[in-house]
Design a protein around this motif. Sequence first.
Motif, mmCIF file in Angstrom:
data_model
loop_
_atom_site.group_PDB
_atom_site.id
_atom_site.type_symbol
_atom_site.label_atom_id
_atom_site.label_comp_id
_atom_site.label_asym_id
_atom_site.label_seq_id
_atom_site.Cartn_x
_atom_site.Cartn_y
_atom_site.Cartn_z
ATOM 1 N N LEU A 132 17.783 -20.597 33.520
ATOM 2 C CA LEU A 132 17.912 -21.810 32.721
ATOM 3 C C LEU A 132 18.538 -21.490 31.367
ATOM 4 O O LEU A 132 18.104 -20.576 30.676
ATOM 5 N N ASP A 133 19.577 -22.246 30.986
ATOM 6 C CA ASP A 133 20.219 -22.012 29.697
ATOM 7 C C ASP A 133 20.561 -23.339 29.027
ATOM 8 O O ASP A 133 20.265 -24.421 29.548
ATOM 9 N N ARG A 134 21.201 -23.239 27.858
ATOM 10 C CA ARG A 134 21.513 -24.437 27.068
ATOM 11 C C ARG A 134 22.422 -25.397 27.814
ATOM 12 O O ARG A 134 22.318 -26.620 27.640
ATOM 13 N N ALA A 136 22.450 -26.167 30.977
ATOM 14 C CA ALA A 136 21.666 -27.011 31.882
ATOM 15 C C ALA A 136 20.952 -28.113 31.111
ATOM 16 O O ALA A 136 20.825 -29.247 31.593
ATOM 17 N N LEU A 137 20.519 -27.794 29.873
ATOM 18 C CA LEU A 137 19.850 -28.811 29.054
ATOM 19 C C LEU A 137 20.866 -29.783 28.464
ATOM 20 O O LEU A 137 20.606 -30.988 28.371
ATOM 21 N N ASP A 138 22.027 -29.254 28.094
ATOM 22 C CA ASP A 138 23.081 -30.133 27.550
ATOM 23 C C ASP A 138 23.518 -31.166 28.581
ATOM 24 O O ASP A 138 23.900 -32.300 28.223
ATOM 25 N N ALA A 139 23.474 -30.790 29.861
ATOM 26 C CA ALA A 139 23.881 -31.726 30.909
ATOM 27 C C ALA A 139 22.922 -32.896 31.019
ATOM 28 O O ALA A 139 23.274 -33.946 31.560
ATOM 29 N N ALA A 140 21.709 -32.725 30.476
ATOM 30 C CA ALA A 140 20.713 -33.797 30.547
ATOM 31 C C ALA A 140 20.615 -34.576 29.245
ATOM 32 O O ALA A 140 20.547 -35.812 29.245
ATOM 33 N N VAL A 141 20.605 -33.853 28.104
ATOM 34 C CA VAL A 141 20.401 -34.505 26.805
ATOM 35 C C VAL A 141 21.257 -33.805 25.757
ATOM 36 O O VAL A 141 21.195 -32.574 25.609
ATOM 37 N N THR A 157 13.474 -22.373 26.046
ATOM 38 C CA THR A 157 14.903 -22.616 26.186
ATOM 39 C C THR A 157 15.229 -23.871 25.387
ATOM 40 O O THR A 157 14.494 -24.871 25.466
ATOM 41 N N VAL A 158 16.324 -23.818 24.630
ATOM 42 C CA VAL A 158 16.717 -24.957 23.798
ATOM 43 C C VAL A 158 18.156 -25.338 24.110
ATOM 44 O O VAL A 158 18.928 -24.535 24.650
ATOM 45 N N ASN A 159 18.529 -26.565 23.769
ATOM 46 C CA ASN A 159 19.899 -27.002 24.019
ATOM 47 C C ASN A 159 20.805 -26.613 22.849
ATOM 48 O O ASN A 159 20.347 -26.061 21.831
ATOM 49 N N SER A 160 22.078 -26.888 22.991
ATOM 50 C CA SER A 160 23.046 -26.494 21.964
ATOM 51 C C SER A 160 22.761 -27.171 20.631
ATOM 52 O O SER A 160 22.943 -26.576 19.558
ATOM 53 N N THR A 161 22.306 -28.420 20.675
ATOM 54 C CA THR A 161 21.986 -29.138 19.444
ATOM 55 C C THR A 161 20.919 -28.406 18.653
ATOM 56 O O THR A 161 21.005 -28.266 17.430
ATOM 57 N N MET A 162 19.890 -27.910 19.339
ATOM 58 C CA MET A 162 18.817 -27.191 18.664
ATOM 59 C C MET A 162 19.306 -25.838 18.143
ATOM 60 O O MET A 162 18.941 -25.420 17.037
ATOM 61 N N GLY A 183 28.975 -13.806 24.791
ATOM 62 C CA GLY A 183 28.444 -13.137 23.612
ATOM 63 C C GLY A 183 27.737 -14.055 22.634
ATOM 64 O O GLY A 183 27.301 -13.628 21.559
ATOM 65 N N LYS A 184 27.581 -15.316 22.998
ATOM 66 C CA LYS A 184 26.909 -16.292 22.145
ATOM 67 C C LYS A 184 25.524 -16.613 22.701
ATOM 68 O O LYS A 184 25.278 -16.458 23.892
ATOM 69 N N PRO A 185 24.588 -17.076 21.843
ATOM 70 C CA PRO A 185 23.246 -17.419 22.320
ATOM 71 C C PRO A 185 23.303 -18.422 23.465
ATOM 72 O O PRO A 185 24.020 -19.439 23.389
ATOM 73 N N ASN A 186 22.578 -18.125 24.546
ATOM 74 C CA ASN A 186 22.621 -19.002 25.717
ATOM 75 C C ASN A 186 21.497 -20.026 25.735
ATOM 76 O O ASN A 186 21.357 -20.779 26.695
ATOM 77 N N GLY A 187 20.657 -20.023 24.686
ATOM 78 C CA GLY A 187 19.587 -21.014 24.594
ATOM 79 C C GLY A 187 18.207 -20.472 24.915
ATOM 80 O O GLY A 187 17.202 -21.125 24.620
ATOM 81 N N GLU A 188 18.120 -19.284 25.525
ATOM 82 C CA GLU A 188 16.807 -18.710 25.836
ATOM 83 C C GLU A 188 16.322 -17.855 24.673
ATOM 84 O O GLU A 188 17.022 -16.950 24.205
ATOM 85 N N LEU A 189 15.113 -18.137 24.216
ATOM 86 C CA LEU A 189 14.504 -17.428 23.091
ATOM 87 C C LEU A 189 13.203 -16.796 23.573
ATOM 88 O O LEU A 189 12.318 -17.504 24.054
#
Length: 541
Positions: A132-134, A136-141, A157-162, A183-189
């Motif tokens: 799960l990455d950003r 997948a979340l961006d596709a929803a919200v 896991t957070v979306n790109s907005t967060m 090489g960029k954050p994929n949303g998983e912390l």
Amino acid sequence: MTTVYVARKILTMNPSQPEATHIAVRDGRILAVGSEEAMRGLGQVKLDGRFSEQVILPGFVEGHSHALEGAVWEHLYLGYFPRRDPEGNYWRGAQSIKAMQQQLSDHAATLSPGVPLIAWGFDPVYFEGTRLDRRALDAAVTDRPVIIMHASLHVMTVNSTMLELAGLHRHPDIEGILLGEDGKPNGELQEMAAMHAVFETLGMNLFEAVGSPVALRRYGRVARNAGVTTLTDLYNPMTDEGIRALQEVTREPDCPVRLVPAMSGLAWTLEEGIERLQACRERGNDKLHFGLVKLMTDGSIQGYTARLKWPYYHDGRPNGIWNAPPETLKEMVEAYHQAGVQLHIHTNGDEAVELMLDALEGALALWPRCDHRHTLQHCQVIDHAQLRRAASQGLCLNMFANHLYYWGDIHRERTLGHERCQRLEPLATARRLGIPVAVHSDAPVTPLSPLFTAWCAVMRETASGRVLGKQERVSVREALEMITLGAAYTLRLDHLVGSLEIGKFADMTVLDQNPLDCPPGDLKDIGVLATVLGGRVHVAE
């Protein structure tokens, strides 16, 4: 006035008198236990026969759970397994990424513009393919920050907005911020430091929501319905506001539980933490017991953040991460031990167990202490050499038995492999070595239900019905002790709760069946009818 409760059977957990039919209560404490004849000579008594056809046990003691159970239901539940919330509402969870995305989209439509969407319980380990990455979340919200706490509570896991709001896309070198192929954050912390950046940006911390009286009352209701009368919050930030909330709720006459918070060691400097714990000892009451500190070493096995010894993860994933440098964790052990504080230490992986065994061995050599009762929590794949070391150091173990059911299949196939899963939660071996043992739910990671936890310890069945480590099964009687007197011992409260003996608090659980008479496989299905706390009856809902 003395009240005598009559039951079909009373299982006391007192080895000198394992069973009885009558129990006398005066001033909230147990005056006598035994047969009808044993009640003679108590003076004027009131006979209470409402449980005469039921079975009474000591009130269950949950030695590792979190008051977060009372707070997370304010947010969207996305766990793999369906659950019911404290009000009895059914949450279907999410069994696919597509279902998760749909629920996120639907829930976002109910929120005011810009309000962050927080969800919890999601467990990507159940889903094959891409983590799960950003995206997948961006596709929803996309119109608001989205934060999904994983079931383990060690990963989000957070979306790109967060990511952009927290500025994490500019700091990809921080440990715990996972990167994508670009090489960029994929949303998983992963773990507390990385997740804290999100909470700091939002001006709220989910882990501090336990400071709300509303959350604590809800937590108490969940416990009552599960038969629990003594309840921990094993990662309490112990803020001034939180302490006041604990005092307020436990002073209420209808509070159905005794609460035992453990201060989050990583939330304070050593000097501040020790001073705060010592000051709190004078602020408790009969329903509120301070004195424990919780250290967080590694993360979770299913979240791939636990620290494992060689050969590490079965499927080749990188080893987990520490929540603090190992030397810092050792310093914390030494400082709190020297100060006379009881340590409860999160150790999921066997490398984390090894680190803490070394630290405790050094601390005990420098400052010997009898009956310290330091407790390793979870210790899911603790090996046999480590168990013998734990026994020699006088440690207690509180094992996450529910893990066998919820993640046993995943561990066998992906994270641990066959052999290590045979010693997953090695309860029988620990008992053979004379180690004080308890079992727990880690709620809200899994549902708060001591009878289900006991069933896991007895049956060792996964969700698919596979048995893991048959040789580590324990008997029903042993499992019942682990959710009563055993857990009470790890909290240093066995002189007050955990068994039905004269002088102890009159804390009881009323069941509709005798766990010792029904087939072991039915243990989890026994109904909780009521609890009794200090002689006051609380009917389960």
